[in-house]
Design a protein around this motif. Structure first.
Motif: not given
Length: 76
Positions: A6, A4, A34, A55-57, A37-39
């Motif tokens: 950040r 991941q 999105r 932050q990637t998932r 695939n991140a927040d």
């Protein structure tokens, strides 16, 4: 675990502005997060300013062991 990422950016400015009709910058940033695939979080910084964090998932793994990556091109 190295799977991941950040990214966090802070400033010491005036903080988050009020939403303005017809301005979509923050919505565009959320949509792009999105797509990869991140927040994305955008918060006030204690003492003034703003914190933008991405932050990637964890990538999903297929039964064959391949990692799923969204390769669709972004819109302009």
């Amino acid at each position: 675990d190295g799977r991941q990422i950040r990214l966090e950016i802070e400033d010491d400015g005036a903080g988050l502005p009020a939403e303005r009709p017809g301005h979509y910058g923050l919505n565009t940033m959320l949509d792009r997060a999105r797509r990869i695939n991140a927040d994305l979080t955008i918060t006030d910084r204690p003492g003034g300013g703003t914190i933008v964090a991405l932050q990637t998932r964890p990538a999903s793994v297929t039964p064959e062991g391949d990692t799923h990556v969204d390769s669709r091109p972004s819109r302009r």
